[in-house]
Motif scaffolding. Structure first.
Motif, PDB file in Angstrom:
ATOM      1  N   LEU A   1       1.513   3.483 -18.866  1.00 51.50           N
ATOM      2  CA  LEU A   1       1.687   4.271 -20.085  1.00 51.50           C
ATOM      3  C   LEU A   1       1.052   3.577 -21.285  1.00 51.50           C
ATOM      4  CD1 LEU A   1       5.416   5.340 -19.623  1.00 51.50           C
ATOM      5  CD2 LEU A   1       3.419   6.847 -19.589  1.00 51.50           C
ATOM      6  N   GLY A   2       0.506   2.410 -21.031  1.00 54.62           N
ATOM      7  CA  GLY A   2      -0.117   1.684 -22.128  1.00 54.62           C
ATOM      8  C   GLY A   2       0.882   0.963 -22.995  1.00 54.62           C
ATOM      9  N   LEU A   3       2.097   0.741 -22.500  1.00 49.28           N
ATOM     10  CA  LEU A   3       3.118   0.047 -23.285  1.00 49.28           C
ATOM     11  C   LEU A   3       3.341  -1.333 -22.713  1.00 49.28           C
ATOM     12  CD1 LEU A   3       5.627   3.014 -23.482  1.00 49.28           C
ATOM     13  CD2 LEU A   3       4.146   2.218 -25.333  1.00 49.28           C
ATOM     14  N   GLY A   4       3.811  -2.230 -23.531  1.00 51.39           N
ATOM     15  CA  GLY A   4       4.080  -3.582 -23.074  1.00 51.39           C
ATOM     16  C   GLY A   4       5.564  -3.849 -23.015  1.00 51.39           C
ATOM     17  N   PRO A   5       5.953  -5.041 -22.567  1.00 56.17           N
ATOM     18  CA  PRO A   5       7.358  -5.431 -22.558  1.00 56.17           C
ATOM     19  C   PRO A   5       7.892  -5.448 -23.983  1.00 56.17           C
ATOM     20  CG  PRO A   5       5.995  -6.991 -21.338  1.00 56.17           C
ATOM     21  CD  PRO A   5       5.065  -6.105 -22.065  1.00 56.17           C
ATOM     22  N   SER A   6       9.157  -5.036 -24.150  1.00 56.67           N
ATOM     23  CA  SER A   6       9.756  -5.005 -25.485  1.00 56.67           C
ATOM     24  C   SER A   6      11.267  -4.957 -25.359  1.00 56.67           C
ATOM     25  CB  SER A   6       9.273  -3.757 -26.237  1.00 56.67           C
ATOM     26  OG  SER A   6       9.743  -2.602 -25.567  1.00 56.67           O
ATOM     27  N   PHE A   7      11.925  -5.058 -26.495  1.00 59.64           N
ATOM     28  CA  PHE A   7      13.383  -4.964 -26.531  1.00 59.64           C
ATOM     29  C   PHE A   7      13.837  -3.636 -25.927  1.00 59.64           C
ATOM     30  CE2 PHE A   7      17.141  -3.417 -28.776  1.00 59.64           C
ATOM     31  CZ  PHE A   7      18.050  -4.425 -28.503  1.00 59.64           C
ATOM     32  N   ILE A   8      13.167  -2.550 -26.358  1.00 55.98           N
ATOM     33  CA  ILE A   8      13.539  -1.213 -25.865  1.00 55.98           C
ATOM     34  C   ILE A   8      13.377  -1.142 -24.352  1.00 55.98           C
ATOM     35  CG2 ILE A   8      12.944   1.237 -25.965  1.00 55.98           C
ATOM     36  CD1 ILE A   8      14.215   0.380 -28.498  1.00 55.98           C
ATOM     37  N   ALA A   9      12.286  -1.762 -23.849  1.00 54.08           N
ATOM     38  CA  ALA A   9      12.038  -1.718 -22.408  1.00 54.08           C
ATOM     39  C   ALA A   9      13.163  -2.432 -21.660  1.00 54.08           C
ATOM     40  CB  ALA A   9      10.699  -2.364 -22.084  1.00 54.08           C
ATOM     41  N   VAL A  10      13.582  -3.605 -22.168  1.00 52.60           N
ATOM     42  CA  VAL A  10      14.691  -4.328 -21.533  1.00 52.60           C
ATOM     43  C   VAL A  10      15.951  -3.478 -21.577  1.00 52.60           C
ATOM     44  CG1 VAL A  10      16.146  -6.376 -21.610  1.00 52.60           C
ATOM     45  CG2 VAL A  10      13.736  -6.556 -22.171  1.00 52.60           C
ATOM     46  N   LEU A  11      16.194  -2.890 -22.744  1.00 51.46           N
ATOM     47  CA  LEU A  11      17.408  -2.077 -22.923  1.00 51.46           C
ATOM     48  C   LEU A  11      17.448  -0.941 -21.904  1.00 51.46           C
ATOM     49  CD1 LEU A  11      19.887  -1.224 -24.509  1.00 51.46           C
ATOM     50  CD2 LEU A  11      18.387  -0.069 -26.128  1.00 51.46           C
ATOM     51  N   ILE A  12      16.341  -0.209 -21.817  1.00 45.10           N
ATOM     52  CA  ILE A  12      16.300   0.924 -20.886  1.00 45.10           C
ATOM     53  C   ILE A  12      16.389   0.434 -19.451  1.00 45.10           C
ATOM     54  CG2 ILE A  12      14.852   2.810 -20.023  1.00 45.10           C
ATOM     55  CD1 ILE A  12      13.860   3.174 -22.896  1.00 45.10           C
ATOM     56  N   GLY A  13      15.724  -0.677 -19.174  1.00 43.93           N
ATOM     57  CA  GLY A  13      15.794  -1.247 -17.831  1.00 43.93           C
ATOM     58  C   GLY A  13      17.211  -1.614 -17.443  1.00 43.93           C
TER      59      GLY A  13
ATOM     60  N   ALA B   1       4.883   0.829 -14.413  1.00 44.54           N
ATOM     61  CA  ALA B   1       4.928   2.135 -15.068  1.00 44.54           C
ATOM     62  C   ALA B   1       4.627   1.994 -16.546  1.00 44.54           C
ATOM     63  CB  ALA B   1       6.296   2.769 -14.845  1.00 44.54           C
ATOM     64  N   LEU B   2       5.231   0.962 -17.173  1.00 44.83           N
ATOM     65  CA  LEU B   2       5.014   0.731 -18.599  1.00 44.83           C
ATOM     66  C   LEU B   2       3.535   0.495 -18.906  1.00 44.83           C
ATOM     67  CD1 LEU B   2       7.882  -1.535 -19.985  1.00 44.83           C
ATOM     68  CD2 LEU B   2       7.303   0.805 -20.618  1.00 44.83           C
ATOM     69  N   SER B   3       2.917  -0.352 -18.071  1.00 45.18           N
ATOM     70  CA  SER B   3       1.518  -0.672 -18.361  1.00 45.18           C
ATOM     71  C   SER B   3       0.621   0.543 -18.119  1.00 45.18           C
ATOM     72  CB  SER B   3       1.060  -1.877 -17.538  1.00 45.18           C
ATOM     73  OG  SER B   3       1.219  -1.611 -16.182  1.00 45.18           O
TER      74      SER B   3
ATOM     75  N   LEU C   1      13.214 -10.716 -17.337  1.00 42.28           N
ATOM     76  CA  LEU C   1      11.983 -11.493 -17.197  1.00 42.28           C
ATOM     77  C   LEU C   1      10.751 -10.590 -17.213  1.00 42.28           C
ATOM     78  CD1 LEU C   1      10.940 -14.381 -16.609  1.00 42.28           C
ATOM     79  CD2 LEU C   1      11.047 -13.817 -14.190  1.00 42.28           C
ATOM     80  N   PHE C   2      10.821  -9.472 -16.481  1.00 42.31           N
ATOM     81  CA  PHE C   2       9.641  -8.607 -16.354  1.00 42.31           C
ATOM     82  C   PHE C   2       9.424  -7.729 -17.579  1.00 42.31           C
ATOM     83  CE2 PHE C   2      10.132  -9.511 -11.819  1.00 42.31           C
ATOM     84  CZ  PHE C   2       8.819  -9.768 -11.485  1.00 42.31           C
ATOM     85  N   LEU C   3      10.521  -7.238 -18.157  1.00 41.06           N
ATOM     86  CA  LEU C   3      10.380  -6.228 -19.213  1.00 41.06           C
ATOM     87  C   LEU C   3      10.539  -6.804 -20.614  1.00 41.06           C
ATOM     88  CD1 LEU C   3      12.288  -3.203 -17.655  1.00 41.06           C
ATOM     89  CD2 LEU C   3       9.873  -3.804 -17.482  1.00 41.06           C
TER      90      LEU C   3
ATOM     91  N   TYR D   1      13.003  -2.864  -8.949  1.00 46.00           N
ATOM     92  CA  TYR D   1      13.003  -1.903 -10.047  1.00 46.00           C
ATOM     93  C   TYR D   1      12.215  -2.448 -11.240  1.00 46.00           C
ATOM     94  CZ  TYR D   1      14.349   0.749 -14.079  1.00 46.00           C
ATOM     95  OH  TYR D   1      14.295   1.485 -15.213  1.00 46.00           O
ATOM     96  N   ALA D   2      12.470  -3.730 -11.577  1.00 49.19           N
ATOM     97  CA  ALA D   2      11.837  -4.331 -12.750  1.00 49.19           C
ATOM     98  C   ALA D   2      10.316  -4.330 -12.602  1.00 49.19           C
ATOM     99  CB  ALA D   2      12.349  -5.753 -12.950  1.00 49.19           C
ATOM    100  N   LEU D   3       9.859  -4.683 -11.409  1.00 54.30           N
ATOM    101  CA  LEU D   3       8.424  -4.719 -11.154  1.00 54.30           C
ATOM    102  C   LEU D   3       7.824  -3.324 -11.302  1.00 54.30           C
ATOM    103  CD1 LEU D   3       6.518  -6.982 -10.390  1.00 54.30           C
ATOM    104  CD2 LEU D   3       6.711  -6.261  -8.004  1.00 54.30           C
ATOM    105  N   ALA D   4       8.513  -2.340 -10.697  1.00 51.32           N
ATOM    106  CA  ALA D   4       8.046  -0.951 -10.775  1.00 51.32           C
ATOM    107  C   ALA D   4       8.014  -0.475 -12.214  1.00 51.32           C
ATOM    108  CB  ALA D   4       8.947  -0.056  -9.935  1.00 51.32           C
ATOM    109  N   ALA D   5       9.062  -0.835 -12.966  1.00 49.66           N
ATOM    110  CA  ALA D   5       9.138  -0.405 -14.363  1.00 49.66           C
ATOM    111  C   ALA D   5       8.003  -1.027 -15.174  1.00 49.66           C
ATOM    112  CB  ALA D   5      10.495  -0.794 -14.951  1.00 49.66           C
ATOM    113  N   LEU D   6       7.711  -2.285 -14.879  1.00 49.23           N
ATOM    114  CA  LEU D   6       6.628  -2.959 -15.601  1.00 49.23           C
ATOM    115  C   LEU D   6       5.291  -2.261 -15.336  1.00 49.23           C
ATOM    116  CD1 LEU D   6       5.873  -5.359 -17.399  1.00 49.23           C
ATOM    117  CD2 LEU D   6       5.419  -6.671 -15.320  1.00 49.23           C
TER     118      LEU D   6
END
Lengths: 271, 356
Positions: A136-148, A132-134, A218-220, A125-130
């Motif tokens: 969308l042009g977004l990077g890893p962040s607190f919000i990304a970890v939270l949603i993950g 997907a994020l990239s 780690l990923f997000l 899931y984490a890999l897929a989310a990462l």
């Protein structure tokens, strides 16, 4: 003849029960005890058997100058864990409550989908989310970890709440309404108390899982913000730092206290 | 058309999915009276109660209380008290909190006084601070009644209020309810599948079957003048014998017995009918009688001063008779006996199509 066979099968039964039981206990409790013992080691590295008793690792762990990065990592992790619990509660409690009241055919087909993240490896899931994020042009962040974390651990609370919501007698809510209560009052005074133990149990599970999750974090996670499990890994890689054992000791104590509190709460509510 | 007091149910239809569970249900509950909805499980009696409470909205028909149409009024604004099956008490609240639940709008002192009055009414003063799961079934039922009455409702609805209790307790609580009803005098609708319970508590019965009202009347009217074969068999026991109409007031049973009724029956000669009799309206004899049906004696059970007799007619129909124990013959098993019906108390229905 029959007698000896009966005796044999009884013996086998006890060997099985005790044998397996002890094995499970050994594997579950053993490492925890080991970590606890090592955290009180007076030697200069992680070692078993310990060289002597001391609180030096705890002292060092609580020293803000020596262990500043660990404190920051712990604070970050607890922030994420608490935010995850809050987010998960807001989403899953109403969802589980509503699904328990939905027509059987509907809830029967939706439930497996909502529980699916439980069987999906969080690494995948984490890999897929990462990815997907990239995209969308977004990077890893607190919000990304939270949603993950919320996505991966929400089913834990969904399960504990759904179980209670489904067992709740629908006549209770009807009774509340015939007594003149509004929908909101009915939910707050009747439905919510019924599912509250499930929310607490779920919150505990989600908090613990979020706190020690590695892969999603780690990923997000924002590389600039260290998180507790990642920090511990790093410390073990650098040296066999005894503070890792001390952190385990603190976490074990915290979990034990939380569990006891929860048990008390559950017991009071089950009355 | 509608009077201004009491509860009126008019032409109510309802379906769950494509299954119609209520067909044109109409009945009245006079102001301050107790009416029991009686019928086998699945006959729709609970559905009509839920419709009155507003927990479901019927597809068609009107429900009015004291001249107000309730059909479009929300549950919480209907001001009806409801006692649920298994009571649906709030187990995380004390008895007093349960009773006070519907009184949130009252000032605290008034609320407290009202809760105390109700605790007294149901005789549960010492249990005010207990939690419902620690109470006995009978006490829980009384809490449920007190909670429903607390809001001073315009009518009381009860869904199988004694169903969760054991037999001995039931009679006691039924008497208690009648006493309370005399005190409070509240219009009450009770759902039950137990005819004895209905007769013990209610002055008026509504017998339902298969989503329809079969008959409305006092327990006596329904027992003595059943409107249908179903009602006849559901309330008390009814022996059913197939027969053919031979003329005005004349019947011939399947085994050839000629029965002369003392009144005309509304069937054309030759029509197949089912003739029914109550066990207590049959007399037993060991000798042939004109107008008596021959049967094989099976067994007799002593019931106080009565003997309940099981016998079988020639065509295999089982018949029950209840006779006084002191007089009359005591035949042996398998012996031939003759059963003479009290012809003034026979009922004749169209031949049994939908069984009872």
């Amino acid at each position: 003849m029959l007698d000896t066979r009966a005796k044999f099968s009884t013996a086998l039964y006890w060997v099985f029960v005790w044998g397996c039981g002890l094995l499970v206990l050994a594997f579950m409790i053993g490492p925890i005890l080991l970590a606890l013992v090592m955290s009180f080691n007076s030697g200069s590295t992680l070692r078993f058997p310990p060289e002597g008793f001391s609180l030096r690792w705890y002292e060092m762990l609580f020293d803000p100058i020596a262990s500043g990065p660990i404190h920051t990592a712990a604070k970050n992790s607890i922030e994420v864990a608490l935010s995850t619990v809050a987010l998960v509660t807001l989403i899953t409690a109403p969802a589980a409550w509503a699904l328990a009241r939905a027509p059987k055919r509907f809830s029967g087909s939706v439930e497996p989908i909502l529980l699916a993240p439980l069987v999906l490896p969080s690494l995948v899931y984490a890999l897929a989310a990462l990815l997907a994020l990239s995209l969308l042009g977004l990077g890893p962040s607190f919000i990304a970890v939270l949603i993950g974390h919320a996505a991966v651990f929400a089913p834990l609370m969904f399960r504990t709440v759904l179980g209670l919501a489904q067992r709740q007698n629908p006549a209770l809510e009807e009774a509340s309404e015939t007594l003149g209560a509004s929908r909101i009052r009915t939910f707050l005074r009747i439905s919510l108390p019924g599912i509250l133990p499930g929310i607490f149990a779920g919150a505990f599970l989600v908090f613990m899982q979020s706190l020690d999750n590695v892969s999603v974090t780690l990923f997000l996670g924002d590389p600039g913000r260290t998180m507790l499990p990642l920090r511990l890994f790093a410390m073990l890689e650098e040296s066999l730092d005894g503070r890792v054992a001390a952190v385990s000791g603190v976490l074990i104590l915290a979990a034990a206290i939380l569990l006891v509190v929860l048990q008390r709460f559950g017991a009071r509510d089950a009355r | 058309m509608m009077s201004d007091t009491g509860l009126h149910i008019r032409n109510v239809d309802h379906s769950y999915g494509d299954k119609q569970v209520l067909h044109d249900v109409s009945f009245d509950v006079p102001d301050g009276k107790v009416v029991a909805l009686l019928g086998p499980s699945g006959c729709g009696k609970s559905t009509i109660l839920r419709a009155i409470a507003g927990l479901i909205t019927p597809d068609r028909g009107t429900i009015s209380l004291a001249g107000c149409d309730l059909t479009r009024v929300q549950v919480r604004n209907r001001k009806l008290g409801m006692v649920f099956q298994n009571f649906a008490l709030f187990s995380h609240m004390t008895v007093a909190e349960n009773i006070a639940y519907g009184l949130a709008h009252l000032p605290k002192t008034e609320r407290k006084a009202r809760v105390e009055r109700l605790l007294e009414l149901v005789r549960l003063m010492p249990f005010a601070d207990r939690f419902p799961p620690s109470l006995s079934g009978g006490q829980q039922q009384r809490v449920a009644v007190a909670r429903a009455l607390a809001t001073d409702p315009a009518a009381l609805l009860m869904d199988e209020p004694f169903g969760a209790l054991d037999r001995a307790l039931r009679a006691e609580l039924q008497a208690e309810l009648v006493r309370m009803q005399d005190d409070v005098g509240i219009t009450t609708v009770m759902v039950t599948h137990d005819q004895e319970e209905a007769q013990a508590v209610a002055g008026q019965l509504v017998v339902m079957n298969d989503g329809r009202v079969e008959q409305v009347g006092t327990p006596e009217e329904i027992y003595d003048r059943p409107a249908s074969l179903f009602v006849n068999g559901f309330i008390g026991h009814a022996n059913q014998v197939a027969a053919t109409v031979t003329g005005p007031g004349g019947l011939r049973t399947a085994d050839g017995t000629e029965i002369a009724m003392n009144r005309a029956v509304n069937f054309i000669p030759g029509a197949p009918v089912t003739v029914t009799s109550r066990p207590e309206h049959l007399t037993l004899s060991t000798r042939i009688h004109p107008g008596a049906m021959q049967a094989r004696f099976d067994r007799a059970v002593v019931m106080g001063q009565f003997l309940t007799i099981d016998a079988t007619l020639a065509d295999g129909t089982a018949v029950k008779a209840q006779v006084l124990r002191d007089d009359g013959p005591r035949p042996e098993k398998g012996e031939a006996v003759w059963l003479s019906p009290d012809t003034s108390r026979l009922h004749v229905f169209p031949a049994n199509t939908n069984g009872a």
